[in-house]
Design a protein around this motif. Structure first.
Motif, mmCIF file in Angstrom:
data_model
loop_
_atom_site.group_PDB
_atom_site.id
_atom_site.type_symbol
_atom_site.label_atom_id
_atom_site.label_comp_id
_atom_site.label_asym_id
_atom_site.label_seq_id
_atom_site.Cartn_x
_atom_site.Cartn_y
_atom_site.Cartn_z
ATOM 1 N N TYR A 43 4.729 -12.386 35.212
ATOM 2 C CA TYR A 43 4.296 -10.824 34.702
ATOM 3 C C TYR A 43 4.212 -11.106 33.156
ATOM 4 C CZ TYR A 43 9.079 -10.112 33.482
ATOM 5 O OH TYR A 43 10.343 -9.961 32.946
ATOM 6 N N SER A 47 7.314 -3.319 31.938
ATOM 7 C CA SER A 47 7.013 -2.244 32.790
ATOM 8 C C SER A 47 6.530 -2.381 34.020
ATOM 9 C CB SER A 47 6.141 -1.153 31.890
ATOM 10 O OG SER A 47 4.709 -1.844 31.655
ATOM 11 N N ALA A 48 5.955 -3.489 34.268
ATOM 12 C CA ALA A 48 5.224 -3.809 35.586
ATOM 13 C C ALA A 48 6.225 -4.519 36.707
ATOM 14 C CB ALA A 48 4.172 -4.767 35.415
ATOM 15 N N PRO A 50 8.955 -2.816 38.228
ATOM 16 C CA PRO A 50 9.044 -1.832 39.455
ATOM 17 C C PRO A 50 7.907 -1.799 40.228
ATOM 18 C CG PRO A 50 9.787 -0.727 37.374
ATOM 19 C CD PRO A 50 8.984 -2.090 36.771
ATOM 20 N N GLY A 51 6.721 -2.130 39.989
ATOM 21 C CA GLY A 51 5.447 -2.034 40.921
ATOM 22 C C GLY A 51 5.652 -3.675 41.718
ATOM 23 N N ILE A 52 6.139 -4.633 40.711
ATOM 24 C CA ILE A 52 5.993 -5.892 41.407
ATOM 25 C C ILE A 52 7.200 -5.863 42.509
ATOM 26 C CG2 ILE A 52 6.667 -8.155 40.903
ATOM 27 C CD1 ILE A 52 5.362 -8.025 38.297
ATOM 28 N N GLU A 54 8.223 -3.454 44.260
ATOM 29 C CA GLU A 54 7.811 -2.626 45.455
ATOM 30 C C GLU A 54 6.592 -3.283 46.246
ATOM 31 O OE1 GLU A 54 8.505 0.513 46.911
ATOM 32 O OE2 GLU A 54 10.349 0.667 45.633
ATOM 33 N N ALA A 55 5.778 -3.934 45.678
ATOM 34 C CA ALA A 55 4.948 -4.911 46.371
ATOM 35 C C ALA A 55 5.590 -5.764 47.231
ATOM 36 C CB ALA A 55 3.864 -5.430 45.447
ATOM 37 N N ARG A 57 8.806 -5.673 48.320
ATOM 38 C CA ARG A 57 9.528 -5.052 49.327
ATOM 39 C C ARG A 57 8.477 -4.700 50.408
ATOM 40 N NH1 ARG A 57 12.908 0.372 48.629
ATOM 41 N NH2 ARG A 57 10.795 1.328 48.151
#
Length: 63
Positions: A43, A47-48, A50-52, A54-55, A57
């Motif tokens: 990455y 800031s990326a 949390p999105g990573i 979630e993806a 998970r």
């Protein structure tokens, strides 16, 4: 050192591990996979993360 120990003790039977690595190069990714059986998830901006996560998970990966 723990990664090295794990790779030496368990060899191919070692469970694959994952690492989130900021600004990882292809060389870094290749070395971690080859030497330690660790898949690099690169990455470029914190800031990326949390999105990573979630993806991952959502993909059923245990994180």
């Amino acid at each position: 050192m723990v990664l090295k120990w794990n790779a030496e003790v368990f060899h191919a039977a070692a469970r694959r591990h994952y690492v989130l690595l900021k600004d990882a190069s292809d060389t870094d990714s290749d070395r971690y996979l080859r030497d330690y059986n660790v898949q690099v998830i690169p990455y470029s901006d914190h800031s990326a993360l949390p999105g990573i996560l979630e993806a991952l998970r959502g993909a059923g990966t245990n994180v």
